[in-house]
Motif scaffolding. Structure first.
Motif, PDB file in Angstrom:
ATOM      1  N   ALA A 172       8.444   2.645  -8.312  1.00 19.09           N
ATOM      2  CA  ALA A 172       8.042   4.140  -8.371  1.00 19.09           C
ATOM      3  C   ALA A 172       6.286   4.219  -8.229  1.00 19.09           C
ATOM      4  N   VAL A 173       5.732   3.429  -8.668  1.00 23.29           N
ATOM      5  CA  VAL A 173       4.167   3.491  -8.838  1.00 23.29           C
ATOM      6  C   VAL A 173       3.778   3.367  -7.396  1.00 23.29           C
ATOM      7  N   CYS A 174       4.452   2.287  -6.548  1.00 18.69           N
ATOM      8  CA  CYS A 174       4.094   1.993  -5.005  1.00 18.69           C
ATOM      9  C   CYS A 174       4.416   3.107  -4.444  1.00 18.69           C
ATOM     10  N   ARG A 175       5.480   3.917  -4.615  1.00 22.95           N
ATOM     11  CA  ARG A 175       5.822   4.946  -3.955  1.00 22.95           C
ATOM     12  C   ARG A 175       4.848   6.348  -4.009  1.00 22.95           C
ATOM     13  N   MET A 176       4.517   6.246  -5.112  1.00 20.24           N
ATOM     14  CA  MET A 176       3.648   7.389  -5.758  1.00 20.24           C
ATOM     15  C   MET A 176       2.071   6.941  -5.046  1.00 20.24           C
ATOM     16  N   SER A 177       1.656   5.516  -5.211  1.00 17.01           N
ATOM     17  CA  SER A 177       0.296   5.562  -4.407  1.00 17.01           C
ATOM     18  C   SER A 177       0.429   5.768  -2.920  1.00 17.01           C
ATOM     19  N   PHE A 188      -9.144   7.140 -10.471  1.00 17.22           N
ATOM     20  CA  PHE A 188      -8.025   7.317 -10.403  1.00 17.22           C
ATOM     21  C   PHE A 188      -6.945   6.294  -9.338  1.00 17.22           C
ATOM     22  N   MET A 189      -7.849   6.167  -8.193  1.00 19.49           N
ATOM     23  CA  MET A 189      -7.543   5.169  -7.159  1.00 19.49           C
ATOM     24  C   MET A 189      -7.662   3.813  -7.741  1.00 19.49           C
ATOM     25  N   VAL A 190      -8.562   3.494  -8.600  1.00 20.06           N
ATOM     26  CA  VAL A 190      -8.675   2.201  -9.181  1.00 20.06           C
ATOM     27  C   VAL A 190      -7.735   1.886 -10.038  1.00 20.06           C
ATOM     28  N   GLN A 191      -7.185   2.928 -10.903  1.00 15.49           N
ATOM     29  CA  GLN A 191      -6.040   2.339 -11.552  1.00 15.49           C
ATOM     30  C   GLN A 191      -4.754   2.368 -11.048  1.00 15.49           C
ATOM     31  N   MET A 192      -4.576   3.047  -9.925  1.00 12.96           N
ATOM     32  CA  MET A 192      -3.427   2.644  -8.963  1.00 12.96           C
ATOM     33  C   MET A 192      -3.507   1.377  -8.516  1.00 12.96           C
ATOM     34  N   LEU A 193      -4.487   0.971  -7.930  1.00 15.81           N
ATOM     35  CA  LEU A 193      -4.792  -0.488  -7.377  1.00 15.81           C
ATOM     36  C   LEU A 193      -4.415  -1.745  -8.373  1.00 15.81           C
ATOM     37  N   ALA A 194      -4.531  -1.214  -9.654  1.00 20.43           N
ATOM     38  CA  ALA A 194      -4.280  -2.241 -10.858  1.00 20.43           C
ATOM     39  C   ALA A 194      -2.802  -2.229 -10.815  1.00 20.43           C
ATOM     40  N   ALA A 195      -2.176  -1.077 -10.975  1.00 15.84           N
ATOM     41  CA  ALA A 195      -0.831  -0.965 -11.049  1.00 15.84           C
ATOM     42  C   ALA A 195       0.038  -1.747  -9.862  1.00 15.84           C
ATOM     43  N   VAL A 196      -0.743  -1.360  -8.719  1.00 17.24           N
ATOM     44  CA  VAL A 196      -0.074  -1.920  -7.569  1.00 17.24           C
ATOM     45  C   VAL A 196       0.061  -3.434  -7.204  1.00 17.24           C
ATOM     46  N   TYR A 197      -1.102  -3.950  -7.884  1.00 12.63           N
ATOM     47  CA  TYR A 197      -1.364  -5.302  -7.918  1.00 12.63           C
ATOM     48  C   TYR A 197      -0.374  -6.089  -8.718  1.00 12.63           C
ATOM     49  N   HIS A 198       0.028  -5.713  -9.769  1.00 17.13           N
ATOM     50  CA  HIS A 198       0.996  -6.297 -10.702  1.00 17.13           C
ATOM     51  C   HIS A 198       2.309  -5.963  -9.924  1.00 17.13           C
ATOM     52  N   TRP A 211       6.905  -7.018  -3.375  1.00 12.10           N
ATOM     53  CA  TRP A 211       5.954  -7.489  -2.274  1.00 12.10           C
ATOM     54  C   TRP A 211       5.631  -6.664  -1.197  1.00 12.10           C
ATOM     55  N   ASP A 212       6.720  -6.075  -0.528  1.00  8.98           N
ATOM     56  CA  ASP A 212       6.537  -5.352   0.717  1.00  8.98           C
ATOM     57  C   ASP A 212       6.256  -3.802   0.274  1.00  8.98           C
ATOM     58  N   ALA A 213       6.709  -3.371  -0.551  1.00 12.64           N
ATOM     59  CA  ALA A 213       6.086  -1.921  -0.950  1.00 12.64           C
ATOM     60  C   ALA A 213       4.847  -1.956  -1.743  1.00 12.64           C
ATOM     61  N   GLY A 214       4.371  -3.008  -2.549  1.00 10.51           N
ATOM     62  CA  GLY A 214       3.148  -3.244  -3.007  1.00 10.51           C
ATOM     63  C   GLY A 214       2.110  -3.361  -1.733  1.00 10.51           C
ATOM     64  N   ARG A 215       2.410  -4.014  -0.744  1.00 11.07           N
ATOM     65  CA  ARG A 215       1.342  -4.319   0.590  1.00 11.07           C
ATOM     66  C   ARG A 215       1.271  -3.021   1.077  1.00 11.07           C
ATOM     67  N   GLU A 216       2.300  -2.354   1.320  1.00 16.17           N
ATOM     68  CA  GLU A 216       2.065  -0.932   1.882  1.00 16.17           C
ATOM     69  C   GLU A 216       1.223  -0.132   1.135  1.00 16.17           C
ATOM     70  N   ALA A 217       1.555  -0.105  -0.264  1.00 20.67           N
ATOM     71  CA  ALA A 217       0.839   0.857  -1.079  1.00 20.67           C
ATOM     72  C   ALA A 217      -1.019   0.479  -0.905  1.00 20.67           C
ATOM     73  N   ALA A 230     -11.041  -6.935  -1.983  1.00 23.42           N
ATOM     74  CA  ALA A 230     -10.861  -8.153  -2.491  1.00 23.42           C
ATOM     75  C   ALA A 230      -9.417  -8.511  -3.006  1.00 23.42           C
ATOM     76  N   MET A 231      -8.766  -7.459  -3.313  1.00 22.56           N
ATOM     77  CA  MET A 231      -7.052  -7.758  -3.471  1.00 22.56           C
ATOM     78  C   MET A 231      -6.302  -8.216  -2.038  1.00 22.56           C
ATOM     79  N   LYS A 232      -6.922  -7.631  -1.233  1.00 20.12           N
ATOM     80  CA  LYS A 232      -6.048  -8.069   0.054  1.00 20.12           C
ATOM     81  C   LYS A 232      -6.581  -9.428   0.633  1.00 20.12           C
ATOM     82  N   SER A 233      -7.647  -9.965   0.392  1.00 17.36           N
ATOM     83  CA  SER A 233      -8.218 -11.148   0.871  1.00 17.36           C
ATOM     84  C   SER A 233      -7.581 -12.270  -0.107  1.00 17.36           C
ATOM     85  N   SER A 234      -7.201 -11.854  -1.299  1.00 21.51           N
ATOM     86  CA  SER A 234      -6.699 -12.972  -2.128  1.00 21.51           C
ATOM     87  C   SER A 234      -5.265 -13.142  -1.775  1.00 21.51           C
ATOM     88  N   LEU A 235      -4.411 -12.242  -1.339  1.00 21.07           N
ATOM     89  CA  LEU A 235      -3.022 -12.172  -1.041  1.00 21.07           C
ATOM     90  C   LEU A 235      -2.719 -13.247  -0.123  1.00 21.07           C
TER      91      LEU A 235
END
Length: 427
Positions: free
Chosen positions: A197-202, A231-241, A248-254, A276-281
């Motif tokens: 749900a958090v990936c879909r919301m983002s 607020f977008m920074v907080q979304m990134l923290a939830a998506v990274y987890h 994996w797929d929904a998180g990368r899309e978000a 930074a998150m995208k480079s570390s994946l």
């Protein structure tokens, strides 16, 4: 839909019949209701549902309880509640707004009603952790000694927040950012449905109203939603987890959608964190991405290394006991070797005195056997002690004669045994 409605109605009536003492065990009952969570999602997503208001009231009652499991049950629906609240008309989602404000007002105070500060302590580098060992950092005695003179450094990442009675354009994202912060602090307890749900919301919040929305599978027309960088920074923290815990797929899309929106808005903080998150994946999904907790951390064996260097009273006693045992064992070995040398010297002396000197060096063992029978009458049991001592001294002296006297010339004969016995009798 009728089935979901019936499940939710049964849940509402069941909760009303519970007493205060039964709330502690009600969390286990909710975990067994597998069909309840999807039914609640369908009610929240339906804008015309009549059960939305009683469901929001019920979720707030669960969050007001002192049970952590019941609070987490309500918090797992927070991403879906935020999406529904932001995409709808503000006047048509009053029950969701009341639920979000109620959760916010409960989280900003402690149990006594005082303002709550969210903070953490900076760890000391002199103590080992799963990320480092003090020995690998070199000499840090000077810096650690300076740090010991001061108190531990406490960093406050969320200060005091005022009570809010209604949402306004000025405080809306302040409240929503704090709610996402609370969600991220408990994201490890959230089920996979909440991660999805958090990936879909983002994704939907970032691309709604833009051209990128036409590339999505969902084609529901939505207005462009205003977002703030925090607020977008907080979304990134939830998506990274969520990326590393089964989505994996929904998180990368978000993640790509958040970066797309941050580039359009020129928000520096989401751009920096998202890139930074995208480079570390990794290039592909890691092993176990369909499950949970695939982040691997290598634990350094620092406990064994510390135990070797630790000096205690027990270790000193063990070391002292070991030294005493070694000294006692060494003295016993010396005593036993001395007795063996005396016995060998006595038998070798007796054998050398009763054997011809010409063959003394080549046949020592047979001579010892022959002389043992002839020298029995010379022991202290047969004669006096003084004579026995003289005989042993004479045997030892004869044993340590120079080598040139041991071997005779080939033309000469060795002394006979009778001649040796005469010498012994004269002594």
């Amino acid at each position: 839909m009728a089935t979901d409605r019936g499940i939710v109605e049964d849940w509402l009536s069941e909760f009303k019949a519970l007493s205060e003492t039964q709330l502690s065990g009600y969390a286990g009952v909710l975990d067994q209701k597998i069909t309840l969570v999807p039914a609640l999602y369908s009610i929240i997503q339906d804008p015309d549902s009549e059960l939305l208001e009683p469901v929001c009231h019920q979720l707030f009652e669960l969050y007001r309880s002192s049970e952590d499991c019941l609070r987490r049950f309500t918090l797992q629906f927070l991403p879906e509640l935020l999406w529904v609240y932001l995409r709808r008309d503000r006047h048509s989602s009053g029950c969701i707004e009341a639920l979000l404000l109620g959760i916010y007002n409960l989280e900003i105070v402690d149990k006594d009603g005082n303002g709550k500060l969210l903070s953490f302590l900076i760890p000391s580098l002199s103590k080992p952790s799963i990320y480092h060992e003090p020995s690998s950092l070199g000499s840090i005695a000077l810096t650690e000694g300076a740090l010991c003179q001061h108190d531990l450094i406490r960093v406050i990442y969320s200060g005091l927040h005022p009570q809010r009675e209604a949402f306004t354009a000025q405080n809306r994202f302040e409240v929503l950012c704090f709610l996402m912060l609370c969600y991220n602090s408990l994201v490890v307890y959230m089920p996979r449905s909440s991660h999805r749900a958090v990936c879909r919301m983002s994704s939907r919040l970032c691309v709604s109203g833009f051209a990128r929305q036409q590339l999505k599978a969902w084609t529901t027309s939505c207005m462009r939603v205003l977002l703030e960088p925090q607020f977008m920074v907080q979304m990134l923290a939830a998506v990274y987890h969520a990326i590393y815990n089964g989505e994996w797929d929904a998180g990368r899309e978000a993640l790509d959608d958040i970066l797309y929106r941050a580039q359009l808005e020129l928000y520096s903080e989401p751009l920096l964190l998202g890139n930074a998150m995208k480079s570390s994946l990794p290039g592909s999904a890691p092993d176990g991405s369909q499950g949970r907790k695939v982040l691997q951390v290598e634990v350094t064996p620092s406990i064994r290394r510390v135990s070797r260097c630790t000096i205690t009273a027990a270790s000193i006693r063990r070391l002292r006991w070991k030294r005493e045992v070694d000294a006692d064992q060494l003295s016993r070995e010396e005593d036993s070797s001395g007795l063996n040398d005396a016995d060998e010297g006595f038998s070798s002396g007796a054998s050398s005195s009763s054997q011809p000197s010409g063959v003394r060096g080549r046949k020592s063992r047979p001579s010892a056997r022959r002389t043992s029978s002839t020298s029995l009458d010379c022991r202290p049991g047969q004669r006096s002690g003084a004579e026995a001592r003289r005989y042993s001294i004479l045997s030892l002296q004869e044993q340590h004669l120079p080598e040139e006297t041991e071997l005779l010339s080939p033309g000469k004969q060795s002394r006979s045994p009778s001649f040796s016995m005469q010498i012994i009798s004269q002594v």
